[in-house]
Design a protein around this motif. Structure first.
Motif, PDB file in Angstrom:
ATOM      1  N   LEU A 190       0.844  -1.192   0.000  1.00  0.00           N
ATOM      2  CA  LEU A 190       0.000   0.000   0.000  1.00  0.00           C
ATOM      3  C   LEU A 190       0.881   1.246   0.000  1.00  0.00           C
ATOM      4  O   LEU A 190       1.899   1.296   0.682  1.00  0.00           O
ATOM      5  CB  LEU A 190      -0.886   0.001   1.248  1.00  0.00           C
ATOM      6  N   SER A 191       0.473   2.237  -0.774  1.00  0.00           N
ATOM      7  CA  SER A 191       1.213   3.488  -0.884  1.00  0.00           C
ATOM      8  C   SER A 191       0.666   4.488   0.133  1.00  0.00           C
ATOM      9  O   SER A 191      -0.558   4.627   0.266  1.00  0.00           O
ATOM     10  CB  SER A 191       1.012   4.019  -2.310  1.00  0.00           C
ATOM     11  N   LEU A 192       1.539   5.185   0.838  1.00  0.00           N
ATOM     12  CA  LEU A 192       1.066   6.195   1.796  1.00  0.00           C
ATOM     13  C   LEU A 192       0.237   7.248   1.096  1.00  0.00           C
ATOM     14  O   LEU A 192      -0.773   7.709   1.623  1.00  0.00           O
ATOM     15  CB  LEU A 192       2.245   6.866   2.515  1.00  0.00           C
ATOM     16  N   GLU A 193       0.662   7.633  -0.091  1.00  0.00           N
ATOM     17  CA  GLU A 193      -0.073   8.673  -0.799  1.00  0.00           C
ATOM     18  C   GLU A 193      -1.483   8.197  -1.150  1.00  0.00           C
ATOM     19  O   GLU A 193      -2.449   8.939  -1.021  1.00  0.00           O
ATOM     20  CB  GLU A 193       0.692   9.099  -2.050  1.00  0.00           C
ATOM     21  N   LYS A 194      -1.606   6.947  -1.580  1.00  0.00           N
ATOM     22  CA  LYS A 194      -2.939   6.417  -1.897  1.00  0.00           C
ATOM     23  C   LYS A 194      -3.786   6.266  -0.641  1.00  0.00           C
ATOM     24  O   LYS A 194      -4.989   6.524  -0.662  1.00  0.00           O
ATOM     25  CB  LYS A 194      -2.827   5.044  -2.571  1.00  0.00           C
ATOM     26  N   LEU A 195      -3.140   5.815   0.448  1.00  0.00           N
ATOM     27  CA  LEU A 195      -3.894   5.588   1.684  1.00  0.00           C
ATOM     28  C   LEU A 195      -4.430   6.890   2.258  1.00  0.00           C
ATOM     29  O   LEU A 195      -5.594   7.000   2.610  1.00  0.00           O
ATOM     30  CB  LEU A 195      -3.004   4.930   2.744  1.00  0.00           C
ATOM     31  N   PHE A 196      -3.517   7.893   2.390  1.00  0.00           N
ATOM     32  CA  PHE A 196      -3.866   9.105   3.131  1.00  0.00           C
ATOM     33  C   PHE A 196      -4.268  10.263   2.220  1.00  0.00           C
ATOM     34  O   PHE A 196      -4.927  11.191   2.663  1.00  0.00           O
ATOM     35  CB  PHE A 196      -2.698   9.533   4.013  1.00  0.00           C
ATOM     36  N   GLY A 197      -3.823  10.224   0.967  1.00  0.00           N
ATOM     37  CA  GLY A 197      -4.120  11.321   0.057  1.00  0.00           C
ATOM     38  C   GLY A 197      -5.346  11.055  -0.796  1.00  0.00           C
ATOM     39  O   GLY A 197      -5.725  11.872  -1.615  1.00  0.00           O
ATOM     40  N   GLY A 198      -5.981   9.890  -0.620  1.00  0.00           N
ATOM     41  CA  GLY A 198      -7.152   9.545  -1.415  1.00  0.00           C
ATOM     42  C   GLY A 198      -8.428  10.063  -0.772  1.00  0.00           C
ATOM     43  O   GLY A 198      -8.389  10.755   0.244  1.00  0.00           O
ATOM     44  N   ASN A 199      -9.562   9.725  -1.344  1.00  0.00           N
ATOM     45  CA  ASN A 199     -10.818  10.229  -0.814  1.00  0.00           C
ATOM     46  C   ASN A 199     -11.616   9.142  -0.102  1.00  0.00           C
ATOM     47  O   ASN A 199     -12.812   9.228   0.057  1.00  0.00           O
ATOM     48  CB  ASN A 199     -11.646  10.899  -1.922  1.00  0.00           C
ATOM     49  N   LEU A 224       4.786  -6.362   9.165  1.00  0.00           N
ATOM     50  CA  LEU A 224       4.711  -5.052   8.514  1.00  0.00           C
ATOM     51  C   LEU A 224       6.091  -4.728   7.972  1.00  0.00           C
ATOM     52  O   LEU A 224       7.088  -4.892   8.676  1.00  0.00           O
ATOM     53  CB  LEU A 224       4.328  -3.992   9.553  1.00  0.00           C
ATOM     54  N   THR A 225       6.159  -4.252   6.729  1.00  0.00           N
ATOM     55  CA  THR A 225       7.442  -3.814   6.170  1.00  0.00           C
ATOM     56  C   THR A 225       7.288  -2.402   5.628  1.00  0.00           C
ATOM     57  O   THR A 225       6.211  -2.015   5.166  1.00  0.00           O
ATOM     58  CB  THR A 225       7.920  -4.789   5.066  1.00  0.00           C
ATOM     59  N   LEU A 226       8.368  -1.633   5.726  1.00  0.00           N
ATOM     60  CA  LEU A 226       8.376  -0.205   5.384  1.00  0.00           C
ATOM     61  C   LEU A 226       9.433   0.037   4.316  1.00  0.00           C
ATOM     62  O   LEU A 226      10.562  -0.464   4.440  1.00  0.00           O
ATOM     63  CB  LEU A 226       8.744   0.616   6.625  1.00  0.00           C
ATOM     64  N   MET A 255       9.315  -1.216  -3.181  1.00  0.00           N
ATOM     65  CA  MET A 255      10.651  -1.395  -3.744  1.00  0.00           C
ATOM     66  C   MET A 255      11.680  -0.885  -2.740  1.00  0.00           C
ATOM     67  O   MET A 255      11.504   0.182  -2.156  1.00  0.00           O
ATOM     68  CB  MET A 255      10.791  -0.615  -5.052  1.00  0.00           C
ATOM     69  N   ASP A 256      12.751  -1.629  -2.596  1.00  0.00           N
ATOM     70  CA  ASP A 256      13.749  -1.261  -1.586  1.00  0.00           C
ATOM     71  C   ASP A 256      14.976  -0.572  -2.188  1.00  0.00           C
ATOM     72  O   ASP A 256      15.931  -0.300  -1.471  1.00  0.00           O
ATOM     73  CB  ASP A 256      14.162  -2.489  -0.770  1.00  0.00           C
ATOM     74  N   LEU A 294       7.526   5.620   1.791  1.00  0.00           N
ATOM     75  CA  LEU A 294       6.549   5.863   0.721  1.00  0.00           C
ATOM     76  C   LEU A 294       5.554   4.723   0.548  1.00  0.00           C
ATOM     77  O   LEU A 294       4.465   4.937   0.013  1.00  0.00           O
ATOM     78  CB  LEU A 294       7.269   6.123  -0.612  1.00  0.00           C
ATOM     79  N   SER A 295       5.925   3.513   0.971  1.00  0.00           N
ATOM     80  CA  SER A 295       4.969   2.413   0.853  1.00  0.00           C
ATOM     81  C   SER A 295       5.182   1.421   1.984  1.00  0.00           C
ATOM     82  O   SER A 295       6.257   1.388   2.604  1.00  0.00           O
ATOM     83  CB  SER A 295       5.073   1.726  -0.521  1.00  0.00           C
ATOM     84  N   ILE A 296       4.127   0.657   2.276  1.00  0.00           N
ATOM     85  CA  ILE A 296       4.194  -0.345   3.349  1.00  0.00           C
ATOM     86  C   ILE A 296       3.657  -1.675   2.836  1.00  0.00           C
ATOM     87  O   ILE A 296       2.774  -1.711   1.966  1.00  0.00           O
ATOM     88  CB  ILE A 296       3.399   0.081   4.605  1.00  0.00           C
ATOM     89  N   GLY A 297       4.180  -2.746   3.393  1.00  0.00           N
ATOM     90  CA  GLY A 297       3.680  -4.079   3.075  1.00  0.00           C
ATOM     91  C   GLY A 297       3.068  -4.702   4.322  1.00  0.00           C
ATOM     92  O   GLY A 297       3.565  -4.514   5.428  1.00  0.00           O
ATOM     93  N   VAL A 298       1.966  -5.438   4.124  1.00  0.00           N
ATOM     94  CA  VAL A 298       1.359  -6.184   5.226  1.00  0.00           C
ATOM     95  C   VAL A 298       1.191  -7.609   4.734  1.00  0.00           C
ATOM     96  O   VAL A 298       0.675  -7.837   3.639  1.00  0.00           O
ATOM     97  CB  VAL A 298      -0.027  -5.610   5.613  1.00  0.00           C
TER      98      VAL A 298
END
Ligand SMILES: *[C@@H]1O[C@H](CO)[C@@H](O)[C@H](O)[C@H]1NC(C)=O
Ligand SMILES: *[C@@H]1O[C@H](CO)[C@@H](O)[C@H](O)[C@H]1NC(C)=O
Ligand SMILES: *[C@@H]1O[C@H](CO)[C@@H](O)[C@H](O)[C@H]1NC(C)=O
Ligand SMILES: *[C@@H]1O[C@H](CO)[C@@H](O)[C@H](O)[C@H]1NC(C)=O
Ligand SMILES: *[C@@H]1O[C@H](CO)[C@@H](O)[C@H](O)[C@H]1NC(C)=O
Length: 221
Positions: A62-71, A136-138, A145-146, A175-179
């Motif tokens: 999941l992308s932080l921008e998609k998670l928090f910047g979306g509607n 959880l991975t950051l 991508m690392d 910028l992105s997280i993995g679960v």
């Protein structure tokens, strides 16, 4: 197909319904621009917050921008078609975000609070410090991508935490997280660089492979 498109589509598809809260032991991740004043779940409820209330059966990026910047403030990544044994109910990752109004796409979210806490655990292996239900991975880049312009690396958390959670600061903007569902790592992670506390899963290629297969399955579903 690009992984990011698939992940975005999964997020978009996810808006339908939320019939089940299968697992009460939520995974909570809070994001900060500077290290929090105190690393305590109880004292950071006004931070950008991501909560997963179910356990995915494959990796989800999941992308932080998609998670928090979306509607939207909640979503479901549907893994029902990936299950091997027939089970009732929806299988996948139910997620929710809070305080998204605070999100600044230009900010540097390098610090996190992680909490995956089992209150009153019925057995020793559910005590803090043991392998929890989810990992959880950051990442410093989109699409989990690392490697990229911000440099190289990823951090992992996968232990049951204390009630207050635990914190870490990366040397880059997350910028992105993995679960993903826990695997049989010998040791769990507490802000472990490259998952260094665990054995048998330190390859980021293996991690990316897991996300790719999940996203592909979602894409085809
Ligand atoms: C979110 O916003 C975009 C662009 O403004 C719009 O196309 C989309 O339909 C919106 N989604 C929801 C779930 O409201
Ligand atoms: C998840 O996918 C299954 C199988 O495709 C479908 O029956 C179910 O309705 C989906 N659940 C949600 C909440 O979208
Ligand atoms: C778990 O998270 C969900 C939102 O995803 C929330 O509604 C629920 O209250 C949380 N459960 C606990 C025990 O905190
Ligand atoms: C957090 O708050 C709850 C409810 O007020 C309390 O029971 C718990 O001990 C607090 N935990 C920490 C780590 O401060
Ligand atoms: C983001 O913050 C981290 C931790 O303070 C720092 O090491 C890194 O250089 C910062 N990145 C940018 C682009 O400012």
């Amino acid at each position: 197909m690009h992984l990011f498109q698939a992940a975005s589509r999964a997020v978009t598809l996810a808006l339908v319904s939320f019939p089940l809260q299968v697992h009460a032991q939520n995974l909570t991740v809070r994001f900060f621009q500077n290290s929090p004043d105190s690393c305590n779940y109880n004292e950071s409820s006004r931070a950008l917050t991501f909560t997963a209330s179910s356990i995915p059966i494959d990796g989800v990026c999941l992308s932080l921008e998609k998670l928090f910047g979306g509607n939207t403030t909640r979503g479901f990544v549907n893994h029902t078609d990936l299950r091997i044994d027939p089970q009732s109910g929806d299988i996948g990752l139910h997620w929710q975000v809070e305080n998204a109004d605070m999100y600044d796409s230009q900010a540097n979210y390098s610090s996190v609070l992680y909490r995956q806490y089992f209150a009153n655990p019925p057995s020793d292996d559910l005590e803090p410090g043991n392998q929890a239900y989810r990992a959880l991975t950051l990442y410093p880049h989109e699409d989990c991508m690392d490697v990229g312009p911000q440099g190289r690396g990823w951090y992992g958390f996968s232990c049951w935490s204390e009630d207050e959670g635990s914190c870490g600061t990366a040397p880059w903007n997350i910028l992105s997280i993995g679960v993903q569902e826990k695997r049989s790592w010998d040791q769990c992670w507490v802000f472990a660089l490259y998952g260094a506390a665990g054995r048998g899963y330190s390859s980021s290629q293996a991690m990316i492979g897991a996300f790719l297969s999940a996203s592909l399955a979602i894409w085809l579903a």
